[in-house]
Design an enzyme around this catalytic site. Sequence first.
Site, PDB file in Angstrom:
ATOM      1  N   HIS A 172       0.363   0.112   9.174  1.00 23.61           N
ATOM      2  CA  HIS A 172       1.229   0.744   8.176  1.00 23.61           C
ATOM      3  C   HIS A 172       2.694   0.369   8.357  1.00 23.61           C
ATOM      4  O   HIS A 172       3.543   0.865   7.623  1.00 23.61           O
ATOM      5  CB  HIS A 172       1.093   2.267   8.236  1.00 23.61           C
TER       6      HIS A 172
ATOM      7  N   GLU B 254      -7.336  -4.148  -2.025  1.00 23.77           N
ATOM      8  CA  GLU B 254      -6.124  -4.937  -2.223  1.00 23.77           C
ATOM      9  C   GLU B 254      -6.433  -6.266  -2.921  1.00 23.77           C
ATOM     10  O   GLU B 254      -5.678  -6.710  -3.799  1.00 23.77           O
ATOM     11  CB  GLU B 254      -5.436  -5.179  -0.875  1.00 23.77           C
TER      12      GLU B 254
END
Length: 337
Positions: free
Chosen positions: A142, A73
């Site tokens: 998530h 990321e």
Amino acid sequence: MSRGDAAADVASDTESWNVVEAVRETLGQEMRRDDSVRLLGYDMGPIGGVYRATEGLYEEFGADRVIDTPLSEGGILGTAVGMAVRGERVVPEIQFMGFFYPAFGQFMYSLVKLHERSGGGLELPMTVRVPYGGGIKSSEYHSESTETYFAHTPGVRVVCPSTPAQTKGLLAASIRHPDPVMFLEPKKIYRGEREAVPTDEYVLPIDEARVVREGEDVTVLTWGAMLRHAETAADRVDADVEIIDLVSLSPLDVETVLDSVKRTGRCVVLHEARRTLGLGAELSALVNEYALDHLHAPIKRATGFDVHFPGHQTEDAYLPDAERAEHAIKAVMSYEF
């Protein structure tokens, strides 16, 4: 037509899309319109992304414009900043908000500071797509809803659609904007519903709230997937409920919020993020600071709890729903000083 529903003004054929299809079609539209638009992220090439939001775009535009990256990321965001400085109009994807933390250094040190550090000399036309939120029984990290981290940071706009038609107009406007935009996509409603979306190009204002339902008794402030619960609760209570979809979490559309609360005299904030220092706290402070004399009851928040997002076994108990929104509305309606 409610304010912010400019898509309804577009003279165009329509197609029935859900939110994820609206994302995909808009990305393709903007890439055809502007050669500088490029996508990058993990699995977004031949696979089409974890949610298939980029399905088919790799085949149409090639690996130079739909860039598959390693699962990093920080690397994705840092690379995107470099591309934007070079003149690309970049749309990186961070697959889940809970995995944004490794990218936070690039977010703080590079993305949101570059315009200021350059004395306004550098624009950063970049839209960071971040699927977020719970409701899909996913695993740890998530289902995060930490939008307040972004809204707390100057130098970036934070936008959140709640319908497929909104998604198309807001995403197009974000990609064309000269400043960085965090574009938050509520996963719960990715495929939950369809609506007729104009196929012609259109943009929606990214700094304006949307009055979804007009009412005189109480104002409900919400956004993203929580909008459905607000509407259901409004149908159940014996009150004339005004519902405002914030759309822009930063900057806030202060005028629309205050105008509504001053008129109704009561306010409920509904969001799925944790309560403490969530965006509801800022909205509550805003109303108290500038509309206190108009209030008939203290502001009520219906939110997630101050715990880590739980496992799927207890997810339903954590997330606010129509019942909790209904309870909050009834509480402010029955309150007596």
